[in-house]
Design an enzyme around this catalytic site. Sequence first.
Site, PDB file in Angstrom:
ATOM      1  N   TYR A 256       0.816  -1.217   0.000  1.00  0.00           N
ATOM      2  CA  TYR A 256       0.000   0.000   0.000  1.00  0.00           C
ATOM      3  C   TYR A 256       0.848   1.265   0.000  1.00  0.00           C
ATOM      4  O   TYR A 256       0.374   2.338  -0.338  1.00  0.00           O
ATOM      5  CB  TYR A 256      -0.950   0.027   1.206  1.00  0.00           C
ATOM      6  CG  TYR A 256      -1.995  -1.080   1.207  1.00  0.00           C
ATOM      7  CD1 TYR A 256      -2.029  -2.044   0.214  1.00  0.00           C
ATOM      8  CD2 TYR A 256      -2.947  -1.155   2.207  1.00  0.00           C
ATOM      9  CE1 TYR A 256      -2.963  -3.061   0.216  1.00  0.00           C
ATOM     10  CE2 TYR A 256      -3.901  -2.169   2.220  1.00  0.00           C
ATOM     11  CZ  TYR A 256      -3.890  -3.120   1.219  1.00  0.00           C
ATOM     12  OH  TYR A 256      -4.828  -4.123   1.236  1.00  0.00           O
TER      13      TYR A 256
ATOM     14  N   LYS B 251       3.954 -15.322   3.343  1.00  0.00           N
ATOM     15  CA  LYS B 251       3.942 -16.143   2.120  1.00  0.00           C
ATOM     16  C   LYS B 251       5.410 -16.418   1.798  1.00  0.00           C
ATOM     17  O   LYS B 251       5.914 -16.108   0.713  1.00  0.00           O
ATOM     18  CB  LYS B 251       3.207 -15.367   1.012  1.00  0.00           C
ATOM     19  CG  LYS B 251       2.898 -16.165  -0.228  1.00  0.00           C
ATOM     20  CD  LYS B 251       1.842 -17.232  -0.040  1.00  0.00           C
ATOM     21  CE  LYS B 251       1.659 -18.010  -1.340  1.00  0.00           C
ATOM     22  NZ  LYS B 251       0.950 -19.286  -1.171  1.00  0.00           N
TER      23      LYS B 251
ATOM     24  N   ASP C 143      -2.479 -18.308   2.540  1.00  0.00           N
ATOM     25  CA  ASP C 143      -3.580 -19.091   1.936  1.00  0.00           C
ATOM     26  C   ASP C 143      -4.071 -20.155   2.911  1.00  0.00           C
ATOM     27  O   ASP C 143      -5.280 -20.356   3.101  1.00  0.00           O
ATOM     28  CB  ASP C 143      -3.160 -19.705   0.591  1.00  0.00           C
ATOM     29  CG  ASP C 143      -1.725 -20.229   0.578  1.00  0.00           C
ATOM     30  OD1 ASP C 143      -0.988 -20.041   1.569  1.00  0.00           O
ATOM     31  OD2 ASP C 143      -1.334 -20.841  -0.432  1.00  0.00           O
TER      32      ASP C 143
ATOM     33  N   ASP D 277      -5.305  -6.824   6.063  1.00  0.00           N
ATOM     34  CA  ASP D 277      -6.520  -6.172   5.551  1.00  0.00           C
ATOM     35  C   ASP D 277      -7.528  -7.249   5.133  1.00  0.00           C
ATOM     36  O   ASP D 277      -8.719  -7.210   5.490  1.00  0.00           O
ATOM     37  CB  ASP D 277      -6.107  -5.310   4.342  1.00  0.00           C
ATOM     38  CG  ASP D 277      -7.161  -4.312   3.939  1.00  0.00           C
ATOM     39  OD1 ASP D 277      -8.204  -4.237   4.620  1.00  0.00           O
ATOM     40  OD2 ASP D 277      -6.958  -3.599   2.933  1.00  0.00           O
TER      41      ASP D 277
ATOM     42  N   ASP E 114     -11.226  -8.752   7.312  1.00  0.00           N
ATOM     43  CA  ASP E 114     -12.602  -8.779   6.769  1.00  0.00           C
ATOM     44  C   ASP E 114     -13.161 -10.200   6.865  1.00  0.00           C
ATOM     45  O   ASP E 114     -14.334 -10.417   7.177  1.00  0.00           O
ATOM     46  CB  ASP E 114     -12.621  -8.340   5.297  1.00  0.00           C
ATOM     47  CG  ASP E 114     -12.793  -6.830   5.142  1.00  0.00           C
ATOM     48  OD1 ASP E 114     -12.282  -6.093   6.003  1.00  0.00           O
ATOM     49  OD2 ASP E 114     -13.428  -6.396   4.159  1.00  0.00           O
TER      50      ASP E 114
HETATM   51  P1  NAD Z   1     -17.239  -2.172   2.830  1.00  0.00           P
HETATM   52  O1  NAD Z   1     -16.604  -2.577   4.100  1.00  0.00           O
HETATM   53  O2  NAD Z   1     -17.667  -0.763   2.722  1.00  0.00           O
HETATM   54  O3  NAD Z   1     -18.535  -3.105   2.573  1.00  0.00           O
HETATM   55  C1  NAD Z   1     -18.434  -4.523   2.371  1.00  0.00           C
HETATM   56  C2  NAD Z   1     -19.807  -5.169   2.622  1.00  0.00           C
HETATM   57  O4  NAD Z   1     -20.070  -5.171   4.022  1.00  0.00           O
HETATM   58  C3  NAD Z   1     -20.962  -4.410   1.977  1.00  0.00           C
HETATM   59  O5  NAD Z   1     -21.919  -5.323   1.544  1.00  0.00           O
HETATM   60  C4  NAD Z   1     -21.517  -3.564   3.104  1.00  0.00           C
HETATM   61  O6  NAD Z   1     -22.891  -3.269   2.971  1.00  0.00           O
HETATM   62  C5  NAD Z   1     -21.261  -4.458   4.323  1.00  0.00           C
HETATM   63  N1  NAD Z   1     -20.999  -3.641   5.513  1.00  0.00           N
HETATM   64  C6  NAD Z   1     -19.867  -2.947   5.779  1.00  0.00           C
HETATM   65  N2  NAD Z   1     -19.994  -2.298   6.940  1.00  0.00           N
HETATM   66  C7  NAD Z   1     -21.228  -2.572   7.407  1.00  0.00           C
HETATM   67  C8  NAD Z   1     -21.944  -2.177   8.567  1.00  0.00           C
HETATM   68  N3  NAD Z   1     -21.414  -1.348   9.490  1.00  0.00           N
HETATM   69  N4  NAD Z   1     -23.208  -2.633   8.737  1.00  0.00           N
HETATM   70  C9  NAD Z   1     -23.756  -3.466   7.841  1.00  0.00           C
HETATM   71  N5  NAD Z   1     -23.129  -3.880   6.722  1.00  0.00           N
HETATM   72  C10 NAD Z   1     -21.878  -3.437   6.513  1.00  0.00           C
HETATM   73  O7  NAD Z   1     -16.217  -2.547   1.668  1.00  0.00           O
HETATM   74  P2  NAD Z   1     -16.303  -2.258   0.102  1.00  0.00           P
HETATM   75  O8  NAD Z   1     -17.719  -2.346  -0.377  1.00  0.00           O
HETATM   76  O9  NAD Z   1     -15.281  -3.122  -0.483  1.00  0.00           O
HETATM   77  O10 NAD Z   1     -15.798  -0.754  -0.051  1.00  0.00           O
HETATM   78  C11 NAD Z   1     -16.659   0.368  -0.139  1.00  0.00           C
HETATM   79  C12 NAD Z   1     -15.811   1.645  -0.079  1.00  0.00           C
HETATM   80  O11 NAD Z   1     -15.204   1.753   1.209  1.00  0.00           O
HETATM   81  C13 NAD Z   1     -14.669   1.668  -1.089  1.00  0.00           C
HETATM   82  O12 NAD Z   1     -14.537   2.994  -1.570  1.00  0.00           O
HETATM   83  C14 NAD Z   1     -13.448   1.266  -0.268  1.00  0.00           C
HETATM   84  O13 NAD Z   1     -12.243   1.780  -0.783  1.00  0.00           O
HETATM   85  C15 NAD Z   1     -13.789   1.924   1.056  1.00  0.00           C
HETATM   86  N6  NAD Z   1     -13.138   1.298   2.224  1.00  0.00           N
HETATM   87  C16 NAD Z   1     -12.765   2.154   3.206  1.00  0.00           C
HETATM   88  C17 NAD Z   1     -12.233   1.655   4.377  1.00  0.00           C
HETATM   89  C18 NAD Z   1     -11.892   2.624   5.473  1.00  0.00           C
HETATM   90  O14 NAD Z   1     -12.309   3.774   5.419  1.00  0.00           O
HETATM   91  N7  NAD Z   1     -11.148   2.210   6.485  1.00  0.00           N
HETATM   92  C19 NAD Z   1     -12.104   0.278   4.553  1.00  0.00           C
HETATM   93  C20 NAD Z   1     -12.535  -0.591   3.551  1.00  0.00           C
HETATM   94  C21 NAD Z   1     -13.071  -0.054   2.379  1.00  0.00           C
END
Ligand code: NAD
Length: 367
Positions: free
Chosen positions: A141, A191, A223, A247, A251
């Site tokens: 990153y 890895k 993996d 990261d 998740d």
């Molecule tokens: P995301 O974590 O935003 O969402 C992934 C999935 O999880 C989605 O279906 C979402 O609806 C669900 N989800 C996430 N948080 C939730 C909550 N609090 N309650 C219920 N459901 C929840 O990841 P993404 O969709 O891959 O990314 C969306 C945007 O967020 C992108 O622009 C990405 O770059 C950004 N992002 C930011 C951070 C951060 O600010 N730390 C982290 C990850 C992704």
Amino acid sequence: MLLKLTILPGDGIGAEVTEQAVLVLQAVAEAFGHQLQLERKLIGGAAVAAANDPLPAETIQACLSSSAVLLGAVGSPAFDDYPRHLRPEAGLLRLRRELGAYANLRPAVCFPALVDSSPLRAEVVRGTDILIVRELLGGLYFGEPRSIAGEAGSRVAVNTMAYDEPSIERIARVAFDLAMKRRRKVLSVDKANVLECSRLWREVVTRCSKDYSGVQLSHMYVDSAAMSLVQHPGDFDVVLTENMFGDILSDQAGGVVGSLGLLASASVGGRVGLYEPVHGSAPDIAGKGIANPLGAILSVAMLLRHSFQLGNEAACIENAVNETLNQGFRTADLARGDEKPVSTSAMGYQVVEAIVRSGALKARESI
Ligand code: NAD
């Protein structure tokens, strides 16, 4: 105590969950007699829209002059075609670097009330209590060079994964120190069968482990770790890993314990601690009032514990979350079968109520 904080709601559900986290912070401050000084600033897409910069100078200044930073999330598809330095995520990466926050702590705990919210069988997920310690300022990153160059149709993209020994050693020591206060197991994930960075990682982590004879160190390829995490999540204690692997695995850990929306994080080791839920801005549910605010609320507990050593206040929030879940309140991501989901604000309200109840109980006990 005076708690001087910068609040960065950010984009999408970041703003929605942060609002609830601040209400919880206010309730706990009142219950324990602390004074809050909160300054709200822009980051991410909201800051690009207002100031053409995902991390304006005044946001950095406010963060650096406060005792801790609480962040929601950044990101929006509206900025997908913007140049890299103007994308919301670039603001967050710069903020982490400016704060010097190299150690990202991401607990993933299965709340007893949520054993049936996991896609895994209850007997597999019950008792899961993992702490992912992710290196936050190195790896792919941040590595240079990075580019996309060349003629359309034959362009080449480059990213660089780089780690030096001091960066590996300092994050390894964080993991070993934390393991000493837990079940004394560190799993280092790499890895090393294909990456030089991972070979150096494994060598340095092994060397550091000699100073922690009470901690059991093991190694796993990423993996294989991903597979084990869904097969035997209860076997994991502290997971030590580099930036991108951490990261991804965190998740996955969110999915294992029921929802990504439950996971909190602390980014520490620098001048000022940064606290944020693990999830992103979730554009698919933003604006609907259904996001789970518990990850943001539990990030407040981490903030109080790590930046202010207020362990009782942190435990008060964690107990209130536990109680709210025990009472059966579920946001849409957690609801199963005929459970009726509550909104983001209703979930936050229940946690606040549980804090107020526990404060009243303590006051009665002390009479
Ligand atoms: P995301 O974590 O935003 O969402 C992934 C999935 O999880 C989605 O279906 C979402 O609806 C669900 N989800 C996430 N948080 C939730 C909550 N609090 N309650 C219920 N459901 C929840 O990841 P993404 O969709 O891959 O990314 C969306 C945007 O967020 C992108 O622009 C990405 O770059 C950004 N992002 C930011 C951070 C951060 O600010 N730390 C982290 C990850 C992704």
